[in-house]
Motif scaffolding. Sequence first.
Motif, PDB file in Angstrom:
ATOM      1  N   ALA A 107      37.450  43.896  39.037  1.00  0.00           N
ATOM      2  CA  ALA A 107      38.673  44.454  38.450  1.00  0.00           C
ATOM      3  C   ALA A 107      38.815  44.100  36.969  1.00  0.00           C
ATOM      4  CB  ALA A 107      39.894  43.944  39.224  1.00  0.00           C
ATOM      5  N   GLU A 108      37.799  43.447  36.418  1.00  0.00           N
ATOM      6  CA  GLU A 108      37.785  43.055  35.002  1.00  0.00           C
ATOM      7  C   GLU A 108      38.935  42.123  34.635  1.00  0.00           C
ATOM      8  OE1 GLU A 108      37.382  46.559  32.602  1.00  0.00           O
ATOM      9  OE2 GLU A 108      35.359  46.929  33.338  1.00  0.00           O
ATOM     10  N   TRP A 109      39.346  41.275  35.567  1.00  0.00           N
ATOM     11  CA  TRP A 109      40.423  40.323  35.296  1.00  0.00           C
ATOM     12  C   TRP A 109      40.017  39.315  34.225  1.00  0.00           C
ATOM     13  CZ3 TRP A 109      42.096  38.730  40.917  1.00  0.00           C
ATOM     14  CH2 TRP A 109      42.796  39.789  41.504  1.00  0.00           C
ATOM     15  N   TYR A 110      38.735  38.949  34.184  1.00  0.00           N
ATOM     16  CA  TYR A 110      38.284  37.956  33.202  1.00  0.00           C
ATOM     17  C   TYR A 110      38.470  38.465  31.776  1.00  0.00           C
ATOM     18  CZ  TYR A 110      36.204  35.010  36.821  1.00  0.00           C
ATOM     19  OH  TYR A 110      36.013  34.191  37.902  1.00  0.00           O
ATOM     20  N   TRP A 111      38.450  39.774  31.580  1.00  0.00           N
ATOM     21  CA  TRP A 111      38.619  40.355  30.249  1.00  0.00           C
ATOM     22  C   TRP A 111      40.073  40.709  29.976  1.00  0.00           C
ATOM     23  CZ3 TRP A 111      34.702  41.023  33.626  1.00  0.00           C
ATOM     24  CH2 TRP A 111      33.450  40.585  33.212  1.00  0.00           C
ATOM     25  N   LEU A 134      42.166  33.257  32.939  1.00  0.00           N
ATOM     26  CA  LEU A 134      41.589  33.143  34.282  1.00  0.00           C
ATOM     27  C   LEU A 134      40.304  32.329  34.270  1.00  0.00           C
ATOM     28  CD1 LEU A 134      41.725  33.875  37.272  1.00  0.00           C
ATOM     29  CD2 LEU A 134      40.467  35.967  36.725  1.00  0.00           C
ATOM     30  N   ASP A 135      39.501  32.474  33.244  1.00  0.00           N
ATOM     31  CA  ASP A 135      38.252  31.717  33.152  1.00  0.00           C
ATOM     32  C   ASP A 135      38.539  30.215  33.143  1.00  0.00           C
ATOM     33  OD1 ASP A 135      35.343  31.659  32.819  1.00  0.00           O
ATOM     34  OD2 ASP A 135      35.775  30.878  30.825  1.00  0.00           O
ATOM     35  N   THR A 136      39.579  29.810  32.420  1.00  0.00           N
ATOM     36  CA  THR A 136      39.958  28.401  32.380  1.00  0.00           C
ATOM     37  C   THR A 136      40.376  27.918  33.763  1.00  0.00           C
ATOM     38  OG1 THR A 136      40.645  28.582  30.078  1.00  0.00           O
ATOM     39  CG2 THR A 136      41.557  26.749  31.349  1.00  0.00           C
TER      40      THR A 136
END
Length: 141
Positions: free
Chosen positions: A26-30, A35-37
């Motif tokens: 869902a491209e949440w990281y972008w 979210l990455d943290t």
Amino acid sequence: MAKALVFVLIVSFIVIALVHVVGLGAEWYWRYLWLDTVMHLAGGAWLALLFFYLFYERAKVFDAKKNFVLTLIAVLGFVALAGVLWEFYEYFYDNIIAQLPPDTPRPHPSLYLDTLKDFLNDLIGGFLGTLIWWFCFRKLS
């Protein structure tokens, strides 16, 4: 005690894996850069709990109650090793599987800072996982 820790490890692994897979798709990281943290903190904490299960509960290699500092160093080393392996996976995924756009410089300068931030978050998560074990599971063993 081991049963409670195994339950927490299984449930948290499923949650982390689901968020990661859905986050990629869902491209949440972008979209949600934080979210990455959160994922690296959660992964570091999970790895610390896994360390205590493998090397304290099962193999009885470390006695954290007698030598907490040595155990903490070993936990953070374990988390750091896994973090390095994860960064290799991310590099492989970004450059081989997902293929960054052709106009992206290789390696992109922001990737160095992101990698260092990821390592730091892994270690902070490992420390937090150690605290979780110390205050929630240590007394049960």
